[in-house]
Scaffold this motif. Structure first.
Motif, PDB file in Angstrom:
ATOM      1  N   LYS A   1      31.946  45.401  33.692  1.00 46.96           N
ATOM      2  CA  LYS A   1      32.784  45.009  32.553  1.00 46.96           C
ATOM      3  C   LYS A   1      33.315  43.597  32.764  1.00 46.96           C
ATOM      4  O   LYS A   1      33.877  43.299  33.824  1.00 46.96           O
ATOM      5  CB  LYS A   1      33.947  45.990  32.413  1.00 46.96           C
ATOM      6  CG  LYS A   1      34.772  45.778  31.154  1.00 46.96           C
ATOM      7  CD  LYS A   1      35.838  46.841  31.019  1.00 46.96           C
ATOM      8  CE  LYS A   1      36.656  46.609  29.756  1.00 46.96           C
ATOM      9  NZ  LYS A   1      37.762  47.572  29.615  1.00 46.96           N
TER      10      LYS A   1
ATOM     11  N   SER B   1      33.046  36.446  40.626  1.00 36.95           N
ATOM     12  CA  SER B   1      33.970  35.787  39.699  1.00 36.95           C
ATOM     13  C   SER B   1      33.688  34.289  39.640  1.00 36.95           C
ATOM     14  O   SER B   1      33.016  33.736  40.506  1.00 36.95           O
ATOM     15  CB  SER B   1      35.423  36.043  40.123  1.00 36.95           C
ATOM     16  OG  SER B   1      35.632  35.621  41.445  1.00 36.95           O
TER      17      SER B   1
ATOM     18  N   SER C   1      33.671  43.311  36.739  1.00 34.98           N
ATOM     19  CA  SER C   1      34.077  44.395  37.635  1.00 34.98           C
ATOM     20  C   SER C   1      33.017  45.484  37.644  1.00 34.98           C
ATOM     21  O   SER C   1      32.185  45.586  36.742  1.00 34.98           O
ATOM     22  CB  SER C   1      35.419  44.975  37.181  1.00 34.98           C
ATOM     23  OG  SER C   1      35.292  45.528  35.884  1.00 34.98           O
TER      24      SER C   1
ATOM     25  N   HIS D   1      35.782  40.425  32.563  1.00 34.02           N
ATOM     26  CA  HIS D   1      37.237  40.257  32.482  1.00 34.02           C
ATOM     27  C   HIS D   1      37.576  38.779  32.344  1.00 34.02           C
ATOM     28  O   HIS D   1      37.015  37.943  33.061  1.00 34.02           O
ATOM     29  CB  HIS D   1      37.921  40.797  33.746  1.00 34.02           C
ATOM     30  CG  HIS D   1      37.950  42.279  33.832  1.00 34.02           C
ATOM     31  ND1 HIS D   1      38.799  43.062  33.087  1.00 34.02           N
ATOM     32  CD2 HIS D   1      37.197  43.131  34.570  1.00 34.02           C
ATOM     33  CE1 HIS D   1      38.582  44.336  33.362  1.00 34.02           C
ATOM     34  NE2 HIS D   1      37.604  44.408  34.248  1.00 34.02           N
ATOM     35  N   HIS D   2      38.495  38.477  31.439  1.00 29.23           N
ATOM     36  CA  HIS D   2      39.033  37.126  31.304  1.00 29.23           C
ATOM     37  C   HIS D   2      40.367  37.123  32.041  1.00 29.23           C
ATOM     38  O   HIS D   2      41.341  37.702  31.567  1.00 29.23           O
ATOM     39  CB  HIS D   2      39.225  36.751  29.836  1.00 29.23           C
ATOM     40  CG  HIS D   2      37.968  36.850  29.033  1.00 29.23           C
ATOM     41  ND1 HIS D   2      37.964  36.911  27.659  1.00 29.23           N
ATOM     42  CD2 HIS D   2      36.664  36.902  29.410  1.00 29.23           C
ATOM     43  CE1 HIS D   2      36.712  36.997  27.226  1.00 29.23           C
ATOM     44  NE2 HIS D   2      35.907  37.002  28.278  1.00 29.23           N
ATOM     45  N   ILE D   3      40.412  36.478  33.191  1.00 28.18           N
ATOM     46  CA  ILE D   3      41.607  36.522  34.042  1.00 28.18           C
ATOM     47  C   ILE D   3      42.647  35.508  33.575  1.00 28.18           C
ATOM     48  O   ILE D   3      43.841  35.785  33.545  1.00 28.18           O
ATOM     49  CB  ILE D   3      41.213  36.279  35.509  1.00 28.18           C
ATOM     50  CG1 ILE D   3      40.227  37.370  35.955  1.00 28.18           C
ATOM     51  CG2 ILE D   3      42.446  36.258  36.413  1.00 28.18           C
ATOM     52  CD1 ILE D   3      39.542  37.085  37.271  1.00 28.18           C
TER      53      ILE D   3
ATOM     54  N   ALA E   1      37.413  34.218  35.508  1.00 25.48           N
ATOM     55  CA  ALA E   1      36.652  35.294  34.876  1.00 25.48           C
ATOM     56  C   ALA E   1      35.895  36.061  35.948  1.00 25.48           C
ATOM     57  O   ALA E   1      35.549  35.505  37.001  1.00 25.48           O
ATOM     58  CB  ALA E   1      35.675  34.731  33.846  1.00 25.48           C
ATOM     59  N   SER E   2      35.637  37.346  35.700  1.00 26.51           N
ATOM     60  CA  SER E   2      34.913  38.163  36.673  1.00 26.51           C
ATOM     61  C   SER E   2      34.175  39.285  35.955  1.00 26.51           C
ATOM     62  O   SER E   2      34.383  39.525  34.762  1.00 26.51           O
ATOM     63  CB  SER E   2      35.883  38.762  37.696  1.00 26.51           C
ATOM     64  OG  SER E   2      36.753  39.684  37.057  1.00 26.51           O
TER      65      SER E   2
END
Length: 202
Positions: free
Chosen positions: A124, A157, A186, A126-128, A183-184
Motif C-alpha cells: 500500500k 521509501s 508498506s 503511503h504519503h508521509i 513516501a513509502s
C-alpha cells in the motif's frame, strides 16, 4: 501563472474596527518586510476565501494590488474562525526578486499504482509528507515538487534528498540534514503475520 490579490489600505485600527470590517464582508490583513513600512490592508472575504482553497495560492509569489500599487508578496499566515468557514486575518510578506525566499512547497505523488511494491507486491502506498521546506529566488519558486513512486518496492521509501528538484531550488539546511522519508510502500496487510511461525497452542 500570476495570481493577483486585490486589497485596499486600511486606515482604522484596533479590534472594534476589525470586527466592523468582518461584518462588512472584509478581512483585515497586513503586508510587511522589505524596505517599506508594514501596511494594514483589507480584502474582500469571499474572493480571498476562494483563493485560499487553491493550492497554488499558498506556494506562489503573489501580486498584491493595494489601491492600484502592485508589489510581489508571499502568503505567510492566515487566522481562521474556530468553527466557521471565515478568515479572520491574513499576513503577506514582501519579496525581493534578488533575495532567496524560504517556502513550504506541496508535493505531488506520481506512479504509485505502477510501483512494483504495489502492482505485484500487493503493498500500500503511503504519503508521509505533503510539503517540504525549500529555498530559492522568487522567480524559481515551483508550484509543487513531483515525487515519482514508480520504482518503489515493498518496505522501501523515498527520502527528501532523493527528489529531483527544479533548477535553482534546494532543500533548506535542516531538511537536507534530517533527510525525512516522504513516501513509502508498506507490506500488504497480514503479510508479515503469514510469514511468522505459528504460535504454539495453549
Amino acid at each position: 501563472m500570476e495570481i493577483e490579490v486585490i486589497a485596499n489600505k486600511r486606515e482604522a485600527q484596533g479590534s472594534s474596527a476589525s470586527r466592523r470590517l468582518r461584518h462588512a464582508g472584509k478581512v483585515p490583513g497586513i503586508v510587511y518586510g522589505g524596505t517599506a513600512a508594514p501596511m494594514q490592508i483589507e480584502l474582500d472575504h469571499n474572493a480571498l476565501y476562494h483563493a485560499l482553497r487553491k493550492e497554488a495560492f499558498h506556494a506562489s509569489v503573489l501580486t498584491l494590488n493595494v489601491d492600484g500599487a502592485k508589489e510581489s508578496v508571499l502568503l505567510r499566515d492566515t487566522q481562521w474562525h474556530p468553527y466557521k468557514q471565515q478568515v479572520l486575518h491574513i499576513d503577506f510578506q514582501r519579496v525581493d526578486k534578488d533575495h532567496k525566499i524560504h517556502v513550504k512547497v506541496p508535493l505531488h505523488f506520481l506512479n504509485a499504482d505502477v510501483a512494483p511494491g504495489v502492482k505485484t507486491g500487493g503493498g500500500k502506498p503511503h504519503h508521509i509528507l505533503n510539503e517540504l521546506d525549500v529555498e530559492c529566488l522568487p522567480g524559481s519558486l515551483p508550484e509543487f515538487i513531483e515525487v515519482d513512486m514508480g520504482k518503489l518496492e515493498v518496505g522501501h521509501s523515498i527520502h527528501a534528498n532523493d527528489l529531483v528538484l527544479p533548477a535553482g531550488v534546494e532543500l533548506v539546511a535542516h531538511v537536507k540534514q534530517e533527510n525525512p522519508a516522504v513516501a513509502s510502500v508498506s507490506a500488504p496487510k497480514g503479510g508479515a503475520a503469514e510469514e511468522a511461525p505459528a504460535a504454539p497452542a495453549a
